[in-house]
Structures are given as C-alpha cells and as structure tokens.
Design an enzyme around this catalytic site. Structure first.
Site, mmCIF file in Angstrom:
data_model
loop_
_atom_site.group_PDB
_atom_site.id
_atom_site.type_symbol
_atom_site.label_atom_id
_atom_site.label_comp_id
_atom_site.label_asym_id
_atom_site.label_seq_id
_atom_site.Cartn_x
_atom_site.Cartn_y
_atom_site.Cartn_z
ATOM 1 N N HIS A 252 107.282 9.657 105.148
ATOM 2 C CA HIS A 252 106.747 10.013 106.115
ATOM 3 C C HIS A 252 105.992 8.755 106.672
ATOM 4 C CE1 HIS A 252 103.486 9.576 103.089
ATOM 5 N NE2 HIS A 252 102.733 9.562 104.055
ATOM 6 N N PRO B 45 106.053 12.215 110.920
ATOM 7 C CA PRO B 45 104.809 12.514 110.653
ATOM 8 C C PRO B 45 104.492 13.843 109.862
ATOM 9 C CG PRO B 45 105.267 13.509 112.718
ATOM 10 C CD PRO B 45 106.354 12.846 112.202
ATOM 11 N N ASN B 46 105.110 14.820 109.632
ATOM 12 C CA ASN B 46 104.874 15.965 108.992
ATOM 13 C C ASN B 46 105.175 15.552 107.507
ATOM 14 O OD1 ASN B 46 104.676 17.488 111.325
ATOM 15 N ND2 ASN B 46 106.791 17.699 111.295
ATOM 16 N N VAL C 31 105.281 16.406 103.026
ATOM 17 C CA VAL C 31 105.531 17.430 102.083
ATOM 18 C C VAL C 31 104.840 17.094 101.083
ATOM 19 C CG1 VAL C 31 107.354 18.593 100.857
ATOM 20 C CG2 VAL C 31 107.804 17.886 103.106
ATOM 21 N N ASP D 152 118.228 17.475 112.237
ATOM 22 C CA ASP D 152 118.005 16.185 111.281
ATOM 23 C C ASP D 152 118.584 16.273 109.909
ATOM 24 O OD1 ASP D 152 117.213 13.618 111.225
ATOM 25 O OD2 ASP D 152 115.148 13.761 111.296
#
Length: 492
Positions: free
Chosen positions: A65, A70-71, A73, A181
C-alpha cells in the site's frame, strides 16, 4: 467444482471446474485454514473486525500500500478460529452504503476453489470493509520476484496462468466479466500451494474511483483513453501477467511489444527456466501474451480461448523430461571469466562492479553525442513555442542536478522533459536510470535501461546499465548475459 453458498442465487447448472492439487516449491505450510466448505456470506460489525485484526494493527498488514494503492489489507482471526483477510477502504471511497453492500453481495456469489472467496463485508458510518478467505502462503509477486531459495518452475508458472484464467472464466459465467487491476499481487497461494485469484479485484477501488490503482504503465490503452474498463481490458492485464510469469520481471507492455517485434527472447524469458520447456512451448506462450496485449480490444483472445491454450501447454509441461538440475548443461555465460574474459569498456567494467560513482563520472564525460544532435534537430522545428523552450529548460536543469549529484531533483526534471519531448532521448533515459540506481530504486532503473535499449538498439550503454540493475536485483546470470551482449555490440 467450487462450492456455492447462495442457494437462492444458484443456477440450475454450475460451471464445471476441475483442479489438480499441487504443492508449490518452498512454500510455508505451517498456517492452515480450518474447514473445507465455504462459509455463508455475512455482514460483520466493525467491532468484530477490529477485534479480529487486533485493532487493525500495523503488524497484521499483508498488502502492498502507498499513495497509489491506499486501501489496506489486514490478516485476522475470528472468534471461531477462522483466519480472514480484511480489506479496509479509504474513507469516503463508497459514499452509498447500500450500493457497497449490494456490490459486495454480488461478488460474494462467485465461490470457486480457484479463488480466495469473499465471505462478508462491513458498512458502518464511513467505514467500508471486505472480508475474504485468508491465504497463508503469500502472493505470486513474492514467489516470482523475491524468491530466496529457488525460482518458481515453468510448470508451476503455467499452472498459475491456467488457474487464474479458470477463475476469470468462472466469474464470467456468473455475470461478472470485469476484474480490476489484475497483477501478481492479486494471485495468492493457499495452504497446499494452489494458486488462487483474490476476490478483491472484482470490486473497484471505490465507487467513483479508478479501476487501476497501481502503475498506469501497465493499464490497457482504452483505460488510458477513456478511464473505463471493458471485458477485453481483463485480457490485456492477463497478458501483462503472462509477461511476468515468463520473464520473472515486471516488463511494461509497450516495451514488451517492441521486444516481440524484434524477437528479443533473451530479455523476455527468465534464464532460471533454462531446460524446463521446449522452444515450441516458449514460442506459443510468447504468442499468447502478444495477442493479449494488442492495442485494439476486439483483436484480443477470449479468456475461454486462453484457458484452452494454457491447458495444452500445462499438459505438455508435465510430459517434458524431468532432468535433474545437476544434469542440466551449464549455460556459456556462467563459465568462469578466466576462460574467456569479457572485453568491456571502462563504462562496462564500472557497471559490472556496480561502481555507481564511476558510472556517474563516465556517463557525464560521454555527454550526449549523436543523441544530442537528434534531440536538438527535432526541437529546432518547434523551438519558437514557449512550451518547447520550457521543455528544453527541464533537460538543462536535469543535467545541472545530475552533475551536482542531486539525483532526486534530476529524476524530477528528466521526467518532466520526457513527458513533453517529441522524440525519446536515450541518453536522458540512461541518466535517469543511473539516478534511480543512486536512489536505490532498482526496478525503476531497470525499466529505464530497457526503454533505452528499445529507443536505441545499438546503444551498448543500455545493456551495460541493464547489467548493473540486474546485479542490484540479485540476477547475476541475466546480468552476465546483458554484459556479453553489450560487449558484442561494441565489437561491430
């Protein structure tokens, strides 16, 4: 066949999917998922997921990230012992809570043994989270690009491609024909080493956000033109995945197409795979990748066609002679240098030693040469515009920073120059490559070195720079081959 837990949505006949369980070399099998059946799709509370991830602890982050991705996990564990992966979206990524839940439920319908399946979601306040099965054996990127013991074998690389195509076709059968993606971080390995496609790519990064959150150099042409994806865009991204699998490196599609046309298979194929496939199979896989990367979407093959072709390749790989590593003939470039020393120029010698200071001094002394003439002539027709003059100023500022060894500033100015230049300057690319090396950005440096070779195939410095980059990335065999080719160029 993957289990389907949404009975009210089950079709009369589910797609038929078969799988061969195979253990990948050197994977850590200590962590195991419990249970073999798919859990029902659930709506979790934020508190449940906070507890499961130890308060979204940084120690539990398992994803790549940054500003472009930006997300985040996290890995976690539910009260019943089940391990999960939790994707936490950036604040306000999905303003409409109902729309987020509906999309998550739609993705949750796809349950396949070839996927890391979505098992739930959470929507509270501004928080939006997805919950999926946890895959304990990391990503394809880790095993393909950052291996510590031995590289991934040809047969397993084909299996990754086939399993991924099978998962995509399965989703198509369930009415989800877009995957956002697709890249090596989206392929995960389960407890027994089977490759699985992450379900997270079936949802966009945000309701109004981008479908490609990583490097746009790998995005399909139609996405760059229109900002949207179509089913054929998935095939293009699958082509970039095939490139990664056969090269062991992240080669930008535009550069790969030039290599296809020039039949430069040396750069395309991972030398660690020598002896593991026939020339026919190599050519077929390269042809498949080139078809996937065609600029016009309607000229790309369907996922179903790719499944069929990859299935044939995998079967042939199983029949290919299993020669033990110690019996594989040693490639010529691994022989001791004392037998046949490479006749290298001072710059080639500096690259072989990865003497960055020496490389900087020599590159500065070499100047621009013929490249400078070409760039100046191209600009002379347009110099009357303020925009062109400004662009030339970027190059001058970049050169000044390069001389002063202010490499970060040089990168910025050279990048600005190249974004508006009417022609590609191989020397500017070479200088920015060295700046990236000086800044410990080795993959960016390798990309520039490869672009330099595409822009000027007879420019031996491009191959020498590739060698230095490859040595920094721990790829000594490929580096020696690049040095040999650079030396050969200078012999003519």
């Amino acid at each position: 066949m993957g289990c389907i837990c949404f009975k009210r949505w089950r079709r009369s006949s589910s797609p038929s999917i078969t799988s061969t369980i195979t253990v990948i070399d050197d994977l850590d099998n200590k962590e195991e998922d419990e249970g073999s059946t798919c859990p029902n799709f659930l709506e979790f509370s934020l508190e449940q997921l906070r507890v499961a991830t130890d308060g979204f602890s940084a120690d539990n982050i398992v994803s790549e990230h940054n500003e472009r991705v930006p997300n985040i996990v996290y890995k976690g564990q539910l009260n019943d012992g089940r391990k999960i992966a939790v994707k936490r979206f950036q604040r306000l990524s999905w303003p409409d809570s109902l729309e987020f839940i509906e999309e998550a439920q739609a993705v949750g319908r796809c349950r396949s043994e070839h996927m890391a399946n979505l098992i739930g979601c959470c929507s509270e306040g501004h928080e939006r989270l997805l919950v999926a099965e946890y895959m304990p054996n990391e990503t394809l990127a880790k095993h393909l690009f950052h291996w510590e013991k031995r590289p991934m074998k040809w047969e397993m690389r084909l299996r990754v491609a086939l399993h991924t195509a099978t998962a995509l076709e399965y989703c198509n059968d369930w009415g989800i024909d877009l995957y956002h993606d697709l890249n090596t971080y989206r392929i995960l390995f389960d407890k027994v080493g089977n490759p699985r496609l992450s379900c997270f790519g079936l949802m966009k990064c945000s309701r109004e956000g981008k479908s490609y959150s990583t490097n746009l150099a790998f995005a399909p042409p139609e996405y760059l033109r229109l900002g949207t994806v179509i089913p054929e865009s998935v095939t293009f991204s699958f082509g970039t995945l095939l490139l990664d699998l056969m090269s062991g490196r992240h080669i930008p599609p535009n550069h790969a197409l030039d290599l296809f046309r020039g039949k430069n298979y040396l750069v395309l194929m991972d030398s660690a795979l020598d002896g593991q496939f026939s020339d026919e199979d190599r050519t077929e896989l390269i042809h498949l990748a080139s078809r996937c990367l065609r600029p016009e979407p309607d000229e790309r093959p369907s996922i179903k066609f790719l499944m069929s072709a990859l299935s044939r390749l995998e079967k042939r790989a199983e029949l290919w002679p299993n020669v033990k590593e110690e019996n594989i003939p040693t490639p010529s470039y691994t022989e001791p240098a004392t037998k046949e020393p490479l006749p290298l120029t001072p710059f080639g010698e500096a690259c072989w030693r990865v003497d960055l200071s020496g490389m900087h001094e020599l590159l500065e002394k070499l100047g621009y040469g013929e490249d400078d003439v070409v760039v100046t002539n191209e600009f002379s027709f347009q110099m009357w515009t303020g925009q062109m003059q400004e662009n030339m100023d970027y190059k001058k500022h970049g050169d000044a920073a390069f001389r002063a060894k202010d490499f970060e500033t040089a990168i910025e100015f050279y990048t600005e120059f190249m974004s508006g230049a009417p022609v590609v300057s191989p020397t500017v690319l070479a200088r920015r490559c060295l700046c990236y090396l000086m800044s410990d950005m080795f993959r960016e440096a390798l990309s520039d070195a490869m672009q330099t070779q595409v822009a000027s195939p007879e420019f031996s410095i491009a191959l020498y720079l590739q060698a230095a980059c490859l040595l920094k990335l721990g790829m000594e065999a490929e580096a020696k081959e690049a040095l040999r080719h650079g030396s050969s160029l200078e012999a003519f």
